[in-house]
Design an enzyme around this catalytic site. Structure first.
Site, PDB file in Angstrom:
ATOM      1  N   ASP A 147      32.209  41.835  21.249  1.00  0.00           N
ATOM      2  CA  ASP A 147      33.582  42.050  20.794  1.00  0.00           C
ATOM      3  C   ASP A 147      34.268  43.002  21.770  1.00  0.00           C
ATOM      4  O   ASP A 147      33.648  43.492  22.720  1.00  0.00           O
ATOM      5  CB  ASP A 147      33.607  42.604  19.365  1.00  0.00           C
ATOM      6  CG  ASP A 147      34.847  42.158  18.583  1.00  0.00           C
ATOM      7  OD1 ASP A 147      35.950  42.124  19.176  1.00  0.00           O
ATOM      8  OD2 ASP A 147      34.716  41.847  17.386  1.00  0.00           O
ATOM      9  N   LYS A 203      32.024  33.508  13.202  1.00  0.00           N
ATOM     10  CA  LYS A 203      32.332  33.788  11.793  1.00  0.00           C
ATOM     11  C   LYS A 203      33.754  34.305  11.692  1.00  0.00           C
ATOM     12  O   LYS A 203      34.078  35.387  12.183  1.00  0.00           O
ATOM     13  CB  LYS A 203      31.350  34.813  11.218  1.00  0.00           C
ATOM     14  CG  LYS A 203      31.639  35.184   9.762  1.00  0.00           C
ATOM     15  CD  LYS A 203      30.639  36.182   9.221  1.00  0.00           C
ATOM     16  CE  LYS A 203      30.729  37.524   9.904  1.00  0.00           C
ATOM     17  NZ  LYS A 203      32.000  38.231   9.621  1.00  0.00           N
ATOM     18  N   GLY A 229      32.875  37.859  18.667  1.00  0.00           N
ATOM     19  CA  GLY A 229      33.888  38.531  17.864  1.00  0.00           C
ATOM     20  C   GLY A 229      33.290  39.092  16.593  1.00  0.00           C
ATOM     21  O   GLY A 229      33.884  39.014  15.518  1.00  0.00           O
ATOM     22  N   HIS A 269      38.900  30.045  12.761  1.00  0.00           N
ATOM     23  CA  HIS A 269      40.101  29.807  11.951  1.00  0.00           C
ATOM     24  C   HIS A 269      41.183  30.868  12.188  1.00  0.00           C
ATOM     25  O   HIS A 269      42.225  30.833  11.533  1.00  0.00           O
ATOM     26  CB  HIS A 269      39.733  29.727  10.459  1.00  0.00           C
ATOM     27  CG  HIS A 269      39.479  31.043   9.782  1.00  0.00           C
ATOM     28  ND1 HIS A 269      39.619  31.215   8.431  1.00  0.00           N
ATOM     29  CD2 HIS A 269      39.083  32.249  10.262  1.00  0.00           C
ATOM     30  CE1 HIS A 269      39.325  32.464   8.099  1.00  0.00           C
ATOM     31  NE2 HIS A 269      39.003  33.101   9.193  1.00  0.00           N
ATOM     32  N   LYS A 282      50.658  48.361   4.429  1.00  0.00           N
ATOM     33  CA  LYS A 282      52.069  48.120   4.735  1.00  0.00           C
ATOM     34  C   LYS A 282      52.255  47.355   6.035  1.00  0.00           C
ATOM     35  O   LYS A 282      53.228  46.592   6.184  1.00  0.00           O
ATOM     36  CB  LYS A 282      52.831  49.440   4.774  1.00  0.00           C
ATOM     37  CG  LYS A 282      52.333  50.439   5.812  1.00  0.00           C
ATOM     38  CD  LYS A 282      53.088  51.755   5.723  1.00  0.00           C
ATOM     39  CE  LYS A 282      52.572  52.762   6.736  1.00  0.00           C
ATOM     40  NZ  LYS A 282      53.283  54.070   6.639  1.00  0.00           N
ATOM     41  N   VAL A 283      51.328  47.511   6.986  1.00  0.00           N
ATOM     42  CA  VAL A 283      51.417  46.760   8.238  1.00  0.00           C
ATOM     43  C   VAL A 283      51.211  45.274   7.983  1.00  0.00           C
ATOM     44  O   VAL A 283      51.941  44.422   8.505  1.00  0.00           O
ATOM     45  CB  VAL A 283      50.393  47.289   9.264  1.00  0.00           C
ATOM     46  CG1 VAL A 283      50.359  46.388  10.503  1.00  0.00           C
ATOM     47  CG2 VAL A 283      50.738  48.717   9.674  1.00  0.00           C
TER      48      VAL A 283
END
Length: 362
Positions: A227, A262, A204, A266, A129-130
């Protein structure tokens, strides 16, 4: 009279055009129904059953007391059967009435939660739902600008929001982890871009699933998973894998001769992506390179499955990330050169992902 004898008053072209439009409007029901069958345990039950099961048997096995459950389960599963997620056999019950019995179908293997390479966590993330609430703000972003749909819906970008919502953070990390179990083994079968490296830094890298796959193929490597601290505290334990907490926005990226991005490149707008690439350039030795694993957008919007999948991925970036997008090869090369990199090389494509290499020096 059978359905084959029914008088049809519309042409085949009218049927095709109308039904295509109707399907697009209603298509959101498919992943929502699939999500419900997973959460109910129906897919798991069918995966463990050696025989096809009727809706009544399914409800009984799952100890569902609702007397109308079998009817609803039948309606749900016949939809999934029409899309080949589920297999169906039409039989007759003791009263001679039609009865459908179900088992797993040819397209269900990636939706069995207990299997390693599964899309289930990705499905649960996209239709959480988020995540879904962001789409209701897409029009506002087009009209007003100033942020992405997720930020409009929740007041912060997704990478900050996950730090405030442990349940959603787990959902997000599981999605990233299990996607890696699908894609990375495919890449490691043919891609040799890590073979001569000494240290690979996954920038990350989440909980480290991607590096685990790389190290399993190249055990000579040292792997650093970099990360945010609240992410790496739940990191995987694996020989040669080290977790380092930090922000690639504010902290230096750990040194390595290969840096892996990875699904990071984007996930951000051009300005941030350029800053990320510059930070990578600063952390590399003269002979180092960055490996980018992302979809690559074609210049022309074709109608083939690969192009549609890529542009659909791009819409996910538009909906939930801060300015993220799937870029063309030309756009990636332009940003890489602007960050100081000398050249771009296409490593390979696996499924709808590409491995792109950008070198600090030619």
């Amino acid at each position: 009279m059978s359905s084959d004898e029914t008088l049809v008053v519309t042409t085949a072209q009218e049927d095709e055009e109308y039904l295509f439009a109707f399907k697009q409007i209603m298509i959101s029901s498919i992943p929502m129904v699939l999500k419900a069958t997973i959460e109910l345990g129906i897919i798991k039950l069918l995966s463990e059953s050696s025989a096809q099961l009727s809706p009544t048997q399914i409800a009984s096995h799952l100890s569902i007391k609702n007397p109308d459950a079998a009817v609803t389960i039948d309606r749900i599963l016949r939809l999934l059967a029409s899309f080949s997620f589920i297999s169906c056999t039409l039989m007759q019950d003791k009263a001679g009435r039609p009865e459908r019995r179900y088992s797993l179908g040819p397209r269900s293997k990636h939706f069995v939660k207990e299997q390693g390479a599964t899309f289930v966590p990705w499905l649960l993330f996209l239709f959480h739902k988020v995540s879904l609430s962001a789409w209701f703000c897409l029009k506002d972003v087009v009209v007003q600008g100033k942020g992405d749909p997720f930020k409009h819906a929740h007041g912060s970008i997704i990478f900050d929001y996950t730090g405030t919502d442990p349940e959603y953070n787990d959902c997000f990390n599981n999605a990233m982890k299990y996607l890696s179990t699908i894609y990375m083994p495919k890449a490691m079968d043919k891609y040799h871009g890590f073979k001569s490296a000494k240290t690979v830094v996954d920038v990350g890298g989440g909980v480290g699933e991607c590096l685990k796959c790389i190290l399993s193929k190249h055990p000579h490597l040292r792997g650093i998973n970099f990360d945010l601290p609240y992410v790496v505290k739940n990191g995987l334990s694996y020989p040669g894998l080290e977790h380092v907490g930090g922000s690639f926005v504010n902290d230096p990226i750990p040194k390595g001769d290969v840096l892996l991005l990875k699904w990071q490149f984007h996930s951000f707008e051009d300005e941030f992506g350029l800053k990320l690439l510059k930070n990578c350039w600063n952390s590399l030795p003269a002979s180092g390179k960055v490996v980018i694993i992302d979809p690559v957008s074609p210049e022309y919007p074709g109608t083939d499955l690969m192009t549609r999948t890529t542009f659909t991925s791009d819409m996910v970036m538009l909906g939930v990330t801060p300015g993220g997008k799937d870029r063309t090869l030309r756009e990636v090369e332009t940003m890489a050169r602007a960050a100081g990199f000398s050249s771009l090389k296409v490593g390979c494509r696996f499924l709808n992902m590409w491995a792109l290499e950008i070198y600090k020096n030619a």
